[in-house]
Design an enzyme around this catalytic site. Structure first.
Site, PDB file in Angstrom:
ATOM      1  N   GLY A   9      39.134   0.015  -9.164  1.00 25.76           N
ATOM      2  CA  GLY A   9      38.009   0.019 -10.065  1.00 25.76           C
ATOM      3  C   GLY A   9      36.881  -0.069  -9.133  1.00 25.76           C
ATOM      4  NE  ARG A  13      28.740  -1.242 -15.655  1.00 28.83           N
ATOM      5  CZ  ARG A  13      29.080  -0.032 -16.590  1.00 28.83           C
ATOM      6  NH1 ARG A  13      28.066   0.898 -16.599  1.00 28.83           N
ATOM      7  NH2 ARG A  13      29.978  -0.279 -17.308  1.00 28.83           N
ATOM      8  CB  SER A 117      36.960 -13.352 -20.339  1.00 34.50           C
ATOM      9  OG  SER A 117      36.377 -14.779 -20.635  1.00 34.50           O
ATOM     10  CG  HIS A 149      27.112  -8.228 -22.677  1.00 35.32           C
ATOM     11  ND1 HIS A 149      27.457  -9.077 -23.300  1.00 35.32           N
ATOM     12  CD2 HIS A 149      27.594  -8.523 -21.177  1.00 35.32           C
ATOM     13  CE1 HIS A 149      28.060 -10.118 -22.661  1.00 35.32           C
ATOM     14  NE2 HIS A 149      28.141  -9.922 -21.368  1.00 35.32           N
ATOM     15  CG  HIS A 150      25.712  -3.292 -19.522  1.00 36.24           C
ATOM     16  ND1 HIS A 150      26.716  -2.396 -19.610  1.00 36.24           N
ATOM     17  CD2 HIS A 150      26.323  -4.263 -18.963  1.00 36.24           C
ATOM     18  CE1 HIS A 150      27.679  -2.532 -19.308  1.00 36.24           C
ATOM     19  NE2 HIS A 150      27.670  -4.179 -18.861  1.00 36.24           N
ATOM     20  CE  LYS A 153      31.192  -7.022 -22.778  1.00 34.67           C
ATOM     21  NZ  LYS A 153      31.911  -7.024 -21.676  1.00 34.67           N
TER      22      LYS A 153
HETATM   23  P1  NAD Z   1      32.736   0.071 -15.077  1.00 38.28           P
HETATM   24  O1  NAD Z   1      33.141   1.095 -16.130  1.00 38.28           O
HETATM   25  O2  NAD Z   1      31.506   0.250 -14.237  1.00 38.28           O
HETATM   26  O3  NAD Z   1      33.865   0.270 -13.854  1.00 38.28           O
HETATM   27  C1  NAD Z   1      35.321   0.367 -14.205  1.00 38.28           C
HETATM   28  C2  NAD Z   1      35.848   1.331 -13.186  1.00 38.28           C
HETATM   29  O4  NAD Z   1      37.293   1.114 -13.614  1.00 38.28           O
HETATM   30  C3  NAD Z   1      35.201   2.731 -13.040  1.00 38.28           C
HETATM   31  O5  NAD Z   1      35.014   2.861 -11.839  1.00 38.28           O
HETATM   32  C4  NAD Z   1      36.545   3.455 -13.563  1.00 38.28           C
HETATM   33  O6  NAD Z   1      36.481   4.803 -13.029  1.00 38.28           O
HETATM   34  C5  NAD Z   1      37.590   2.663 -12.961  1.00 38.28           C
HETATM   35  N1  NAD Z   1      38.857   2.898 -13.518  1.00 38.28           N
HETATM   36  C6  NAD Z   1      39.265   3.690 -14.680  1.00 38.28           C
HETATM   37  N2  NAD Z   1      40.281   3.939 -15.202  1.00 38.28           N
HETATM   38  C7  NAD Z   1      41.133   3.858 -13.672  1.00 38.28           C
HETATM   39  C8  NAD Z   1      42.408   3.736 -13.064  1.00 38.28           C
HETATM   40  N3  NAD Z   1      43.296   4.502 -13.945  1.00 38.28           N
HETATM   41  N4  NAD Z   1      42.433   3.548 -11.876  1.00 38.28           N
HETATM   42  C9  NAD Z   1      41.524   2.954 -11.257  1.00 38.28           C
HETATM   43  N5  NAD Z   1      40.307   2.792 -11.405  1.00 38.28           N
HETATM   44  C10 NAD Z   1      40.122   3.022 -12.731  1.00 38.28           C
HETATM   45  O7  NAD Z   1      32.677  -1.292 -15.776  1.00 38.28           O
HETATM   46  P2  NAD Z   1      32.297  -2.536 -15.281  1.00 38.28           P
HETATM   47  O8  NAD Z   1      31.051  -3.058 -15.680  1.00 38.28           O
HETATM   48  O9  NAD Z   1      32.655  -3.052 -13.698  1.00 38.28           O
HETATM   49  O10 NAD Z   1      33.337  -3.952 -15.935  1.00 38.28           O
HETATM   50  C11 NAD Z   1      34.790  -3.677 -15.703  1.00 38.28           C
HETATM   51  C12 NAD Z   1      35.647  -4.763 -16.649  1.00 38.28           C
HETATM   52  O11 NAD Z   1      35.101  -6.096 -16.019  1.00 38.28           O
HETATM   53  C13 NAD Z   1      35.171  -4.678 -18.102  1.00 38.28           C
HETATM   54  O12 NAD Z   1      36.519  -5.002 -18.731  1.00 38.28           O
HETATM   55  C14 NAD Z   1      34.190  -5.760 -18.264  1.00 38.28           C
HETATM   56  O13 NAD Z   1      33.979  -6.455 -19.484  1.00 38.28           O
HETATM   57  C15 NAD Z   1      34.606  -6.858 -17.152  1.00 38.28           C
HETATM   58  N6  NAD Z   1      33.680  -7.671 -16.560  1.00 38.28           N
HETATM   59  C16 NAD Z   1      34.172  -9.068 -16.229  1.00 38.28           C
HETATM   60  C17 NAD Z   1      33.443 -10.071 -15.872  1.00 38.28           C
HETATM   61  C18 NAD Z   1      34.210 -11.442 -15.436  1.00 38.28           C
HETATM   62  O14 NAD Z   1      33.356 -11.905 -14.968  1.00 38.28           O
HETATM   63  N7  NAD Z   1      35.493 -11.556 -15.604  1.00 38.28           N
HETATM   64  C19 NAD Z   1      32.040  -9.709 -15.373  1.00 38.28           C
HETATM   65  C20 NAD Z   1      31.324  -8.298 -15.809  1.00 38.28           C
HETATM   66  C21 NAD Z   1      32.339  -7.463 -16.072  1.00 38.28           C
END
Ligand code: NAD
Length: 259
Positions: A9, A13, A117, A149-150, A153
């Site tokens: 990923g 973000r 989470s 949240h943004h 989400k």
């Molecule tokens: P995002 O959509 O910006 O990033 C997700 C990435 O995953 C994208 O680049 C997407 O292309 C990639 N992806 C999708 N399918 C894929 C695959 N098959 N193989 C490889 N990559 C793939 O989302 P984000 O804001 O970065 O959030 C991601 C997750 O993290 C969400 O579930 C969010 O709720 C969670 N999150 C958790 C925390 C924490 O502290 N645990 C903090 C912020 C966000």
């Protein structure tokens, strides 16, 4: 010894923030980035190898810790691939169903997995303190939570709100799923005693705000956590990756174990 990181990923973000911090740190080596076919072209191949398939990076990196911030089904796939090669894994993805969490727990029997989470220190300290407040105030105080949240989400309520909600419900000796209210509309009547409300607001580029309200006769307490940037989550994920080195499989690790 530096902790080697493979980011799944990486174009996202969170993934982008983690890669930036890892690449700039003396304690981490970014040895691979993974993203989907449509996003992978945005990744800089000059930094480290870039793939669409995690399995292509693991044979040559047996000691690397995989970090995954993607989507529930993708994270589960990363977990099975990491288990196949014996790599440790840190997952920050939220929105996993109960079945998916059980599946993750099952995979954690064969490879070390950390899931949280919310990787921020502040939220995890809050989760320790809120039960004390809940029990001290007692049943007379109604508990509600609002999370912001943004607008991109995907899951609602946020994984963090659910984690906080579970800790509040647990302090009252009940299950969150039995008392949660995440929407009110129309003639709903009196608020049932013991209900825990969790409402979601979405908009703009808000990184994450969670406010818990304890509302009693003649007074209320509000406890708010503001995430100012994604860096605190990213630092938590990197800290978890370093902490996972040498951990044995057998159960899912979390922030409470690390802190
Ligand atoms: P995002 O959509 O910006 O990033 C997700 C990435 O995953 C994208 O680049 C997407 O292309 C990639 N992806 C999708 N399918 C894929 C695959 N098959 N193989 C490889 N990559 C793939 O989302 P984000 O804001 O970065 O959030 C991601 C997750 O993290 C969400 O579930 C969010 O709720 C969670 N999150 C958790 C925390 C924490 O502290 N645990 C903090 C912020 C966000």
């Amino acid at each position: 010894m530096n902790t080697k990181i493979i980011m799944v990923g990486a174009a996202g973000r969170m993934g982008g923030t983690i890669c930036r911090l890892a690449a700039a740190s003396e304690n981490f080596d970014l040895v691979g980035m993974v993203d989907s076919k449509d996003r992978v072209s945005s990744l800089d191949r000059g930094i480290c190898p870039v793939e669409t398939d995690l399995a292509a990076l693991l044979p040559q990196n047996p000691e690397a810790v995989v970090i995954d911030f993607t989507a529930p089904a993708v994270s589960l796939h990363s977990a099975s691939v990491a288990a196949q090669y014996g790599n440790a894994l840190v997952i920050g993805t939220t929105g996993l169903s109960e079945v998916q969490k059980e599946e993750l727990q099952h995979i954690a029997l064969t490879t070390p997995i950390f899931w949280s989470s919310n990787m921020s220190i502040g939220i995890n300290v809050l989760v320790k303190i809120l039960p004390v407040l809940t029990q001290a105030l007692g049943e007379e105080y109604d508990i509600e939570m609002i999370e912001l949240h943004h607008n991109r989400k995907k899951d609602s309520p946020s994984g963090t709100a659910l984690t906080i909600g579970e800790c509040l419900a647990g302090a009252r000796g009940v299950k969150l799923e039995d008392v949660r209210c995440s929407g009110r509309n129309g003639i709903i009547g009196e608020r049932p005693k013991g209900q825990i409300g969790i409402q979601a607001v979405r908009g703009g580029d808000v990184v994450g705000v969670h406010t818990v309200y304890f509302m009693g006769p003649g007074e209320r307490i509000e406890v708010t956590h503001h995430a100012h940037s994604r860096e605190n989550f990213a630092r938590g994920a990197l800290r978890a990756a370093a902490w996972m080195l040498g951990k044995k499989p057998g159960r899912l690790y979390g922030m409470a174990d690390m802190l």
